[in-house]
Design an enzyme around this catalytic site. Structure first.
Site, PDB file in Angstrom:
ATOM      1  N   GLU A   1      40.244 150.460  24.689  1.00 38.14           N
ATOM      2  CA  GLU A   1      41.506 150.996  24.167  1.00 38.14           C
ATOM      3  C   GLU A   1      41.798 150.556  22.739  1.00 38.14           C
ATOM      4  O   GLU A   1      42.697 151.075  22.095  1.00 38.14           O
ATOM      5  CB  GLU A   1      42.665 150.613  25.107  1.00 38.14           C
ATOM      6  CG  GLU A   1      43.102 149.163  25.075  1.00 38.14           C
ATOM      7  CD  GLU A   1      42.166 148.174  25.784  1.00 38.14           C
ATOM      8  OE1 GLU A   1      42.483 146.980  25.756  1.00 38.14           O
ATOM      9  OE2 GLU A   1      41.125 148.583  26.350  1.00 38.14           O
TER      10      GLU A   1
ATOM     11  N   CYS B   1      37.236 143.776  29.781  1.00 40.34           N
ATOM     12  CA  CYS B   1      37.399 142.405  29.285  1.00 40.34           C
ATOM     13  C   CYS B   1      37.523 141.397  30.437  1.00 40.34           C
ATOM     14  O   CYS B   1      36.558 141.170  31.153  1.00 40.34           O
ATOM     15  CB  CYS B   1      38.563 142.311  28.298  1.00 40.34           C
ATOM     16  SG  CYS B   1      38.521 140.763  27.363  1.00 40.34           S
TER      17      CYS B   1
ATOM     18  N   HIS C   1      37.236 145.858  24.387  1.00 37.54           N
ATOM     19  CA  HIS C   1      38.452 146.616  24.700  1.00 37.54           C
ATOM     20  C   HIS C   1      38.260 148.070  24.296  1.00 37.54           C
ATOM     21  O   HIS C   1      38.365 148.398  23.113  1.00 37.54           O
ATOM     22  CB  HIS C   1      39.660 146.006  23.977  1.00 37.54           C
ATOM     23  CG  HIS C   1      40.100 144.722  24.575  1.00 37.54           C
ATOM     24  ND1 HIS C   1      40.929 144.669  25.679  1.00 37.54           N
ATOM     25  CD2 HIS C   1      39.802 143.438  24.270  1.00 37.54           C
ATOM     26  CE1 HIS C   1      41.135 143.403  26.014  1.00 37.54           C
ATOM     27  NE2 HIS C   1      40.461 142.638  25.179  1.00 37.54           N
TER      28      HIS C   1
END
Length: 193
Positions: free
Chosen positions: A177, A77, A175
């Site tokens: 994650e 990001c 992202h």
């Protein structure tokens, strides 16, 4: 395997750390140059604002160190945006790993671009086992243009680089994650580079 997450006062280090824990990796979170240099893999996550983050990196000489890394390196990001040449976000010079500009989305739709979006034109071992059109999670107001370094693209208002690569440097605008199984696959692929 020693994995380091760069600490630079831009949020999100904990959620990246938890995602790595789920893959059986216990990373260190640090801004210590020696620890970063000694790591097998380095991850540069980010939620925050470009000029503040660059100020933090400069204060610790990480702006000079990061472009010299030889091990696999992943920006996430804001991490992707800071690896480019320049960002329109407060008109800041960035790390210049990628000779690309980061621009603000034109206000033709809601900005920031927030939520699930598909990625396509996947071109690298980073996307092994990921299918064209799979969905990942984005939150951003700025984007890197398409270029010769683009290894995945997405579209919101206009086409942009969802992922870029140059030598040992990889970066994703989304992202990993927060991107479920797809994000986990991409992180796992990065760890096996």
């Amino acid at each position: 395997m020693k994995v380091a997450i760069i600490k630079y006062n831009a949020g999100n280090t904990q959620s990246v750390s938890y995602a790595l824990n789920r893959l059986g990796v216990d990373p260190i979170i640090t801004d210590e140059p020696e620890l970063l240099k000694a790591a097998d893999k380095v991850i540069f996550p980010g939620v925050g604002e470009a000029s503040t983050a660059m100020t933090y990196l400069k204060q610790r000489n990480l702006d000079k160190l990061i472009p010299e890394f030889k091990q696999p390196f992943l920006g996430i990001c804001l991490g992707l945006q800071l690896m480019c040449q320049h960002s329109e976000e407060n008109d800041v010079e960035c790390l210049k790993v990628f000779p690309m500009s980061v621009k603000r989305f034109p206000p033709k739709d809601k900005v920031p671009h927030m939520g699930w979006n598909s990625i396509s034109n996947l071109k690298d071992p980073l996307f092994k086992g990921v299918n064209e059109g799979e969905f990942v999670y984005f939150v951003h107001s700025y984007y890197a243009e398409l270029s010769e370094y683009t290894i995945a693209q997405s579209e919101y208002i206009l086409p942009f680089s969802a992922s870029i690569n140059k030598d040992n440097f990889y970066a994703v605008q989304f992202h990993t994650e927060k991107s479920g199984n797809t994000g986990e696959k991409i992180l796992k692929n990065f760890l096996s580079l």
